[in-house]
Design a protein around this motif. Structure first.
Motif, PDB file in Angstrom:
ATOM      1  N   CYS A 128       0.853  -1.195   0.000  1.00 21.06           N
ATOM      2  CA  CYS A 128       0.000   0.000   0.000  1.00 21.06           C
ATOM      3  C   CYS A 128       0.886   1.242   0.000  1.00 21.06           C
ATOM      4  N   SER A 129       1.004   1.873  -1.143  1.00 17.60           N
ATOM      5  CA  SER A 129       1.848   3.072  -1.245  1.00 17.60           C
ATOM      6  C   SER A 129       1.246   4.248  -0.490  1.00 17.60           C
ATOM      7  N   GLU A 130      -0.055   4.206  -0.234  1.00 17.21           N
ATOM      8  CA  GLU A 130      -0.701   5.300   0.497  1.00 17.21           C
ATOM      9  C   GLU A 130      -0.361   5.290   1.983  1.00 17.21           C
ATOM     10  N   LEU A 131       0.207   4.198   2.476  1.00 23.02           N
ATOM     11  CA  LEU A 131       0.569   4.088   3.885  1.00 23.02           C
ATOM     12  C   LEU A 131       1.792   4.958   4.158  1.00 23.02           C
ATOM     13  N   ALA A 132       1.675   5.864   5.139  1.00 19.93           N
ATOM     14  CA  ALA A 132       2.791   6.773   5.429  1.00 19.93           C
ATOM     15  C   ALA A 132       3.958   6.026   6.061  1.00 19.93           C
ATOM     16  N   THR A 133       3.678   5.232   7.064  1.00 20.11           N
ATOM     17  CA  THR A 133       4.709   4.465   7.741  1.00 20.11           C
ATOM     18  C   THR A 133       4.036   3.404   8.602  1.00 20.11           C
ATOM     19  N   CYS A 134       4.846   2.676   9.364  1.00 19.10           N
ATOM     20  CA  CYS A 134       4.321   1.640  10.245  1.00 19.10           C
ATOM     21  C   CYS A 134       4.819   1.886  11.666  1.00 19.10           C
ATOM     22  N   MET A 135       3.945   1.714  12.622  1.00 19.28           N
ATOM     23  CA  MET A 135       4.299   1.836  14.034  1.00 19.28           C
ATOM     24  C   MET A 135       4.722   0.464  14.555  1.00 19.28           C
ATOM     25  N   ILE A 136       5.794   0.436  15.340  1.00 16.41           N
ATOM     26  CA  ILE A 136       6.331  -0.826  15.855  1.00 16.41           C
ATOM     27  C   ILE A 136       6.177  -0.849  17.362  1.00 16.41           C
ATOM     28  N   ALA A 137       5.567  -1.921  17.877  1.00 14.15           N
ATOM     29  CA  ALA A 137       5.282  -1.999  19.313  1.00 14.15           C
ATOM     30  C   ALA A 137       5.935  -3.224  19.928  1.00 14.15           C
ATOM     31  N   ARG A 138       5.234  -4.374  19.924  1.00 13.74           N
ATOM     32  CA  ARG A 138       5.800  -5.572  20.548  1.00 13.74           C
ATOM     33  C   ARG A 138       7.106  -6.005  19.901  1.00 13.74           C
ATOM     34  N   GLY A 139       7.241  -5.763  18.605  1.00 16.35           N
ATOM     35  CA  GLY A 139       8.486  -6.105  17.933  1.00 16.35           C
ATOM     36  C   GLY A 139       9.674  -5.390  18.553  1.00 16.35           C
ATOM     37  N   ALA A 140       9.475  -4.135  18.966  1.00 15.93           N
ATOM     38  CA  ALA A 140      10.550  -3.376  19.600  1.00 15.93           C
ATOM     39  C   ALA A 140      10.781  -3.834  21.030  1.00 15.93           C
ATOM     40  N   LEU A 141       9.744  -4.313  21.690  1.00 18.99           N
ATOM     41  CA  LEU A 141       9.908  -4.831  23.048  1.00 18.99           C
ATOM     42  C   LEU A 141      10.759  -6.094  23.045  1.00 18.99           C
ATOM     43  N   ILE A 142      10.516  -6.966  22.087  1.00 16.87           N
ATOM     44  CA  ILE A 142      11.210  -8.252  22.053  1.00 16.87           C
ATOM     45  C   ILE A 142      12.612  -8.096  21.481  1.00 16.87           C
ATOM     46  N   LYS A 143      12.748  -7.298  20.442  1.00 13.96           N
ATOM     47  CA  LYS A 143      14.080  -7.049  19.868  1.00 13.96           C
ATOM     48  C   LYS A 143      14.159  -5.587  19.417  1.00 13.96           C
ATOM     49  N   PRO A 144      14.644  -4.707  20.286  1.00 12.63           N
ATOM     50  CA  PRO A 144      14.700  -3.280  19.938  1.00 12.63           C
ATOM     51  C   PRO A 144      15.622  -2.973  18.768  1.00 12.63           C
ATOM     52  N   TRP A 145      16.484  -3.907  18.399  1.00 17.69           N
ATOM     53  CA  TRP A 145      17.352  -3.693  17.241  1.00 17.69           C
ATOM     54  C   TRP A 145      16.608  -3.885  15.928  1.00 17.69           C
ATOM     55  N   ILE A 146      15.299  -4.051  15.991  1.00 23.79           N
ATOM     56  CA  ILE A 146      14.501  -4.140  14.765  1.00 23.79           C
ATOM     57  C   ILE A 146      14.644  -2.867  13.937  1.00 23.79           C
ATOM     58  N   PHE A 147      14.856  -1.734  14.597  1.00 25.58           N
ATOM     59  CA  PHE A 147      15.024  -0.477  13.863  1.00 25.58           C
ATOM     60  C   PHE A 147      16.327  -0.495  13.067  1.00 25.58           C
ATOM     61  N   THR A 148      17.376  -1.074  13.628  1.00 30.05           N
ATOM     62  CA  THR A 148      18.635  -1.226  12.897  1.00 30.05           C
ATOM     63  C   THR A 148      18.447  -2.165  11.707  1.00 30.05           C
ATOM     64  N   GLU A 149      17.720  -3.249  11.918  1.00 32.79           N
ATOM     65  CA  GLU A 149      17.485  -4.208  10.834  1.00 32.79           C
ATOM     66  C   GLU A 149      16.748  -3.552   9.671  1.00 32.79           C
ATOM     67  N   ILE A 150      15.750  -2.720   9.986  1.00 27.61           N
ATOM     68  CA  ILE A 150      14.976  -2.082   8.916  1.00 27.61           C
ATOM     69  C   ILE A 150      15.842  -1.094   8.149  1.00 27.61           C
ATOM     70  N   LYS A 151      16.618  -0.302   8.877  1.00 29.53           N
ATOM     71  CA  LYS A 151      17.444   0.700   8.200  1.00 29.53           C
ATOM     72  C   LYS A 151      18.551   0.056   7.381  1.00 29.53           C
ATOM     73  N   GLU A 152      19.085  -1.050   7.860  1.00 32.69           N
ATOM     74  CA  GLU A 152      20.178  -1.715   7.148  1.00 32.69           C
ATOM     75  C   GLU A 152      19.685  -2.854   6.261  1.00 32.69           C
TER      76      GLU A 152
END
Length: 705
Positions: free
Chosen positions: A561-585
């Motif tokens: 869905c290109s109309e989606l601005a972004t995605c909010m991350i909740a439990r994924g960040a609780l279990i592995k906060p390095w998910i943000f590094t994985e997405i960026k890299e």
């Protein structure tokens, strides 16, 4: 606030004993390991939502003792008794008795006077014999626990430590403490504290809200607000008969119960309810405060009807103070045509930014700092109840604290009525440095919903419109909204109102792809989120939320869905906060146990800076660390999986790690979480016990194994 998002570990056994002569049906035969255990194929495990751990790492699940089961049953009965560290029951004590015990504890040797601790001079306390703390310096030193290893994080960050001898790192202070002129202030990189003058006005119910009142008049809500509120209270308010916040939604609301009590003054306290705060005509007297006691949760909820101030209620001595506070705001009589149109406001572009969800209790300031280091772009404070903010509760205002590293930061509030929301946003804009204000309209827990707030608003679109409209008309900061797909399962309704939400004044809306009734019984409905995003006007950004646990999930949702601005991350960040590094890299990070342990070290360091380096701050940091560890054990290292990447709904089996620390981190026992905490914060105090605030049988009992 979630309804136990974790599954029952006792039912997730994926290994079975090999029985001679037994036959396995199907084309693929299960493999066996050296321990005489057999495992189903990865495809079979994934079909059952069980993590396909490589067979050589599997081990039999630990046995559960009968004493554990008994203790868990006892801990459920919060109305009649509480569990002591030895598992015995004791009668609930009266408020007067608890207050007496607190005062006696304050006078004990372990609670040294802060002034005496800072200077080492008994005569330095200005209160002398009337001080409520102990002045027995020698007795305090005799019972003080051994200092912790490492440098004092407060001293290192600020150049001085206000805790003096009470600091658990006092032996590392490299210079004598100043002679004591701290004036109650610390040099700190945190902002958004509530000033004492404003807090006193809130306590006395004498704070004025001219911008909010002007917005209510402009929308025609001023005269009828009291009548509407009384009618809604009769229909919806009722008595609070709910679980504490442990049965709520973590994706933007609450992942775990916010009831760590008075021991955690600087962060989330017990689950709170949004009271009834009314706007009255200038000629009507403000009603008296009413107090209700919630027996099930043990909460004392003060509901304040009428934070507005009428002329007859304001003492002459307070008028000048109020004028000083609100001298820079627009008076109620200001022409509304001069106010900014919502489209003329400074808006925030959320597109493609990594958004960390507001997570009650676990989403505290130290955790957000960890996530900032690991790559998140947008952070949001824990959900704060409007009425508690308007009453000047320090523990609630602590949820709005912001660290200097949070460059794009918002606060999330929850309320039931337009007048309550309007006054809260005006107060927040006046007192805090923030980038946006998020209004929670998706919280599913009964204690909030029964008061007409949270997801209850999804059944009342006109009130949603009035809340967003009055909030947007009151402040210049962008207003965002957090919703679920619906209140009732199978009756989605956000798509019918999303086209209008932009005209109401919202800058963005976050849609969690589950209904209030559904909780976590199924995966998030992203098809419906896409449908809503496509219906939204160009001026309204849509943020999707639910079950994102890898960069693959992120990429798929953005591609669908290109109309989606972004995605909010909740439990994924609780279990592995390095998910943000994985997405960026754009990679799967097979993180080692040592790297994970260093992340925990960072959290402890940030926690001691935030909550303090004295004994109380250390124990507060320990409690929040344990709350976080009750989620991180669900992470399964990439190198141990037959199928990559891990899904959020997979139930992890019992397995061995690649080293002892990784095995320890994979344990679902609270006793092992305490062992990890002791590696960072020293031994726990005598009689210590821990049970996560969310209810789940995926951990050992309050007796910790």
């Amino acid at each position: 606030m979630s309804e136990s998002p974790r599954p029952d570990m006792d039912e997730s056994v994926t290994v079975t004993k090999t029985v001679p002569g037994s036959e396995v049906s199907g084309e693929q035969q299960p493999s066996s390991n050296s321990n005489g255990l057999t495992q189903q194929t990865p495809e079979q495990l994934v079909a059952r939502a069980i993590a396909p751990v490589k067979v050589e790492f599997l081990r039999p699940p630990p046995a559960r003792t009968s004493s554990t089961t008994q203790a868990e049953d006892v801990s459920e009965d919060k109305d009649k008794a509480s569990v002591q560290s030895g598992g015995l029951l004791k009668e609930k004590k009266s408020k007067r008795q608890l207050k007496r015990e607190r005062r006696q504890e304050q006078k004990s040797a372990k609670n040294i006077c802060p002034e005496v601790a800072k200077t080492g001079d008994i005569s330095s306390c200005p209160y002398k014999d009337k001080c409520r703390f102990s002045h027995d310096f020698e007795a305090f030193k005799a019972q003080k626990p051994t200092d912790l290893e490492g440098e004092c994080p407060v001293f290192k960050a600020e150049g001085s430590c206000p805790y003096g001898l009470a600091c658990r790192f006092s032996s590392t202070h490299t210079e004598d403490m100043p002679s004591g002129n701290f004036n109650g202030r610390r040099k700190t990189s945190e902002i958004n504290g509530l000033s004492k003058d404003v807090q006193k006005l809130l306590w006395k119910n004498k704070m004025r809200f001219p911008k909010a009142d002007a917005s209510l008049r402009a929308l025609g809500l001023w005269e009828s607000s009291k009548l509407k509120r009384n009618d809604l209270e009769d229909k919806e308010g009722g008595n609070i008969d709910s679980n504490n916040c442990h049965n709520a939604d973590n994706n933007g609301c609450c992942e775990v119960s916010n009831d760590l009590g008075s021991n955690l003054e600087s962060s989330a306290e017990d689950s709170k309810v949004d009271g009834i705060d009314g706007n009255l005509d200038s000629g009507s007297p403000c009603p008296q405060k009413r107090r209700k006691t919630e027996e099930n949760s043990g909460l004392n909820v003060e509901e304040n009807e009428g934070t507005c101030v009428t002329d007859q209620n304001i003492g002459k001595s307070c008028i000048q103070a109020e004028l000083d506070v609100v001298s820079d705001v627009i008076p109620p009589e200001t022409d509304q045509s001069m106010k900014l149109h919502p489209r003329e406001k400074k808006l925030i572009d959320f597109r493609d930014k990594l958004y960390l969800a507001p997570l009650t209790t676990v989403g505290n300031l130290p955790f957000r700092r960890v996530c900032k280091v690991l790559g998140t772009d947008v952070t949001c404070g824990e959900m704060a109840m409007c009425t508690n903010l308007l009453q000047g509760q320090a523990s609630e205002w602590a949820l709005l604290r912001r660290h200097s590293s949070e460059d794009l930061f918002g606060v999330q509030i929850c309320g039931a009525y337009p007048d309550t929301i309007a006054r809260t946003v005006e107060l927040i804009e006046q007192e805090c440095a923030i980038d946006f204000i998020d209004i929670n309209m998706g919280c599913p827990i009964d204690i909030v919903v029964n008061k007409g707030a949270g997801s209850a608003l999804l059944t009342k679109p006109m009130r949603m419109k009035n809340i967003v409209g009055v909030a947007s008309g009151t402040v210049e900061k962008p207003i965002t909204v957090k919703v679920r797909t619906a209140y009732f399962e199978g009756k989605n309704r956000v798509d019918s109102i999303i086209a209008d939400m932009g005209s109401w004044g919202a800058n963005a809306v976050t849609i969690h792809g589950r209904s209030r009734q559904q909780r976590y019984s199924k995966l998030a409905d992203w098809d419906y989120v896409y449908q809503c995003a496509r219906k939204a006007p160009n001026t309204l950004q849509v943020v999707g939320n639910g079950d994102i646990f890898s960069f693959v999930d992120w990429n798929n949702h953005k591609a669908e869905c290109s109309e989606l601005a972004t995605c909010m991350i909740a439990r994924g960040a609780l279990i592995k906060p390095w998910i943000f590094t994985e997405i960026k890299e754009q990679r799967h990070w097979d993180i080692s146990s040592g790297e994970r342990f260093n992340i925990l070290k960072d959290f402890v360091h940030f926690g001691l800076e935030h909550w303090g380096s004295d004994t109380k701050g250390v124990e507060t940091t320990r409690r929040f660390l344990l709350e976080w560890l009750s989620y991180t054990f669900r992470y399964i290292p990439v190198g141990l999986l037959d199928v990559i990447s891990q899904r959020l709904n997979w139930r992890p089996p019992s397995y061995y790690g690649r080293d002892d620390l990784e095995t320890l981190m994979a344990s679902d026992s609270a006793a092992d979480w305490i062992r990890i905490a002791e590696m960072l914060l020293g031994k726990v105090p005598d009689g210590f016990s821990f049970t996560p605030k969310h209810k789940s049988n995926a951990y050992d009992s309050a007796q910790n194994g």
